[in-house]
Scaffold this motif. Structure first.
Motif, short mmCIF file in Angstrom:
data_model
loop_
_atom_site.label_atom_id
_atom_site.label_comp_id
_atom_site.label_asym_id
_atom_site.label_seq_id
_atom_site.Cartn_x
_atom_site.Cartn_y
_atom_site.Cartn_z
N GLU A 130 43.69 42.31 52.55
CA GLU A 130 44.94 42.54 51.70
C GLU A 130 44.90 41.27 50.46
O GLU A 130 45.35 41.48 49.58
N ARG A 131 44.87 40.51 51.63
CA ARG A 131 44.74 38.56 50.74
C ARG A 131 44.68 38.61 49.88
O ARG A 131 44.79 38.08 48.92
N LEU A 132 43.65 38.50 50.09
CA LEU A 132 41.99 38.63 49.18
C LEU A 132 42.09 39.00 47.73
O LEU A 132 41.87 38.84 46.81
N ALA A 133 42.56 40.07 48.25
CA ALA A 133 42.80 41.26 46.85
C ALA A 133 43.53 40.81 45.61
O ALA A 133 43.11 40.96 44.80
N ALA A 191 37.22 48.88 45.39
CA ALA A 191 37.89 50.71 45.83
C ALA A 191 38.56 50.43 46.80
O ALA A 191 39.22 51.38 45.93
N GLY A 192 39.23 49.15 47.47
CA GLY A 192 40.44 49.16 47.88
C GLY A 192 41.21 48.43 47.10
O GLY A 192 42.89 48.71 47.26
N HIS A 193 41.06 48.23 46.06
CA HIS A 193 42.45 47.92 44.95
C HIS A 193 43.08 49.22 44.81
O HIS A 193 44.37 48.76 44.82
N ALA A 194 42.58 50.30 44.23
CA ALA A 194 43.80 50.85 44.01
C ALA A 194 44.77 51.78 45.31
O ALA A 194 45.35 52.31 45.08
N ARG A 195 43.72 51.70 46.40
CA ARG A 195 44.46 52.02 48.15
C ARG A 195 45.19 50.93 48.00
O ARG A 195 46.85 51.62 48.39
N LEU A 196 45.80 49.30 47.82
CA LEU A 196 46.79 48.49 48.48
C LEU A 196 48.00 48.51 47.15
O LEU A 196 49.12 48.51 46.83
N LEU A 197 46.88 49.31 45.68
CA LEU A 197 48.00 49.05 44.89
C LEU A 197 49.71 49.90 45.39
O LEU A 197 51.27 49.23 45.03
#
Length: 253
Positions: free
Chosen positions: A36-39, A60-66
């Protein structure tokens, strides 16, 4: 492209994704950042801010983090193209950290207590505070090893019995695994773009320094042609980067 969930600033330029001060504090708060922090760090990883679409396309994880990042107030959208600060750290740091302290007294410690820059304090005060900040960082690391992870966050010291406005605060963060600690006199004023600018400038300086390393360089103390703990031959430390026209964020030229 609008994300539909992030706050947006004014302006008529193309949308650019930026960290808020809270987002920067969260993103760089650990020596070994999780995914999460790296994103979030990726927002400031390049020479200029990314569009929301470009950041979302990176993983792909960025969309989940948004949605989580939006709820936490870590990200915002601005409509200006901004480039990373490209200045000497010894010029940049004192200017950008001054406004983060209610008394305009601030210093930046790095890597075991080295004073990167200071303002408001005299040299001996700044050096003493930077060493104290390094001691706190070591203390926090020991406490985390014992299971108390709260020791990795900010700390304030008070002189008055009411514990209202601190006399000094330490704000630790890590850039590429290197410990830094911001020392702030009086009321800390972190919730502003200058704090994000500071971290972006430090990360950009670290990137420039890494690019200057000679082929075969493996780090201090290894067979690389540099003395243990020294600067590799032919390279310039982050504080000796190219000068610029001031310490502020600069539009692309």
């Amino acid at each position: 492209m609008s994300t539909g969930v992030l706050p947006e600033g004014g302006g008529e330029g193309p949308p650019r994704l930026a960290l808020t001060a809270a987002g920067a504090l969260h993103a760089f708060a650990r020596a070994e950042p999780d995914a999460e922090r790296l994103a979030l760090q990726a927002v400031l990883a390049g020479p200029e801010l990314l569009s929301p679409a470009a950041w979302l396309a990176r993983d792909a994880g960025h969309a989940r983090l948004l949605p989580r990042a939006a709820d936490a107030g870590w990200l915002t959208v601005i409509h200006r193209a901004l480039r990373a600060p490209d200045v000497r750290l010894d010029d940049f740091v004192p200017q950008v950290i001054a406004g983060l302290s209610g008394e305009r007294c601030a210093a930046l410690a790095s890597d075991g207590g080295f004073c990167v820059g200071h303002t408001g304090y005299n040299a001996s005060e700044a050096e003493a505070l930077c060493v104290a900040a390094a001691d706190f960082t070591e203390f926090a690391a020991r406490q985390r090893a014992r299971g108390w992870h709260g020791a990795s966050d900010r700390v304030c010291f008070h002189r008055d019995v009411n514990l209202l406005i601190p006399s000094v605060s330490f704000v630790p963060f890590w850039i590429d695994g290197i410990d830094h600690c911001l020392v702030l006199g009086g009321e800390p004023l972190l919730n502003q773009p200058a704090f994000v600018e500071l971290l972006w400038g430090l990360q950009a300086a670290a990137t420039r320094f890494a690019r200057q390393l000679p082929a075969g360089w493996h780090g201090p103390g290894e067979a690389s042609g540099a003395p243990p703990g020294g600067t590799p031959p032919g390279s310039t430390p982050p504080g000796g980067g190219r000068g610029g026209g001031g310490a502020g964020l600069k539009p692309p030229g």
